[in-house]
Design an enzyme around this catalytic site. Structure first.
Site, PDB file in Angstrom:
ATOM      1  N   ARG A  20       0.828  -1.219   0.000  1.00 13.54           N
ATOM      2  CA  ARG A  20       0.000   0.000   0.000  1.00 13.54           C
ATOM      3  C   ARG A  20       0.857   1.261   0.000  1.00 13.54           C
ATOM      4  O   ARG A  20       0.638   2.167  -0.809  1.00 13.54           O
ATOM      5  CB  ARG A  20      -0.949   0.024   1.196  1.00 13.54           C
ATOM      6  CG  ARG A  20      -2.052  -0.997   1.117  1.00 13.54           C
ATOM      7  CD  ARG A  20      -2.905  -0.979   2.364  1.00 13.54           C
ATOM      8  NE  ARG A  20      -2.060  -1.266   3.517  1.00 13.54           N
ATOM      9  CZ  ARG A  20      -2.392  -1.026   4.776  1.00 13.54           C
ATOM     10  NH1 ARG A  20      -3.549  -0.459   5.068  1.00 13.54           N
ATOM     11  NH2 ARG A  20      -1.578  -1.334   5.758  1.00 13.54           N
ATOM     12  N   ASN A  38      -6.025  -2.511   1.849  1.00  9.28           N
ATOM     13  CA  ASN A  38      -6.018  -3.957   2.003  1.00  9.28           C
ATOM     14  C   ASN A  38      -7.452  -4.454   2.080  1.00  9.28           C
ATOM     15  O   ASN A  38      -8.326  -3.767   2.626  1.00  9.28           O
ATOM     16  CB  ASN A  38      -5.303  -4.370   3.290  1.00  9.28           C
ATOM     17  CG  ASN A  38      -3.801  -4.296   3.190  1.00  9.28           C
ATOM     18  OD1 ASN A  38      -3.244  -4.255   2.097  1.00  9.28           O
ATOM     19  ND2 ASN A  38      -3.137  -4.277   4.327  1.00  9.28           N
TER      20      ASN A  38
END
Length: 92
Positions: A20, A38
């Site tokens: 990320r 996520n």
């Protein structure tokens, strides 16, 4: 060049490997807007908007990801550009 938007899902070893944060950094470097997060099933989901060449560059980057990631599959869908995002962020 016109702006485009992609909505993508990345599967493999993509959580716990800075996917990320690395995606956010790469998207910002490319001047894109959108978000990355996520998912409970272990995938990473992202939306990115901006100039087509830059979005395609991020898409290509996502096929490999950061050093400790292992990308098994990348699903990408094009969507209408919304212009709703300011910058690129990690969502929790």
């Amino acid at each position: 060049m016109a702006d485009i938007r992609i909505h993508a899902w990345v599967s493999g070893r993509v959580q716990g490997v800075f996917f990320r944060a690395s995606t956010r950094d790469e998207a910002r470097r490319l001047g894109l807007s959108g978000w990355v997060r996520n998912l409970p099933d272990g995938r990473v989901e992202l939306v990115a908007e901006g100039p087509e060449a830059a979005v395609r560059a991020l898409e290509a980057w996502c096929r490999q990801g950061p050093p400790y990631a292992r990308v098994d599959h990348l699903e990408v869908r094009e969507e209408p550009v919304s212009g709703a995002f300011e910058g690129f962020e990690v969502r929790y």
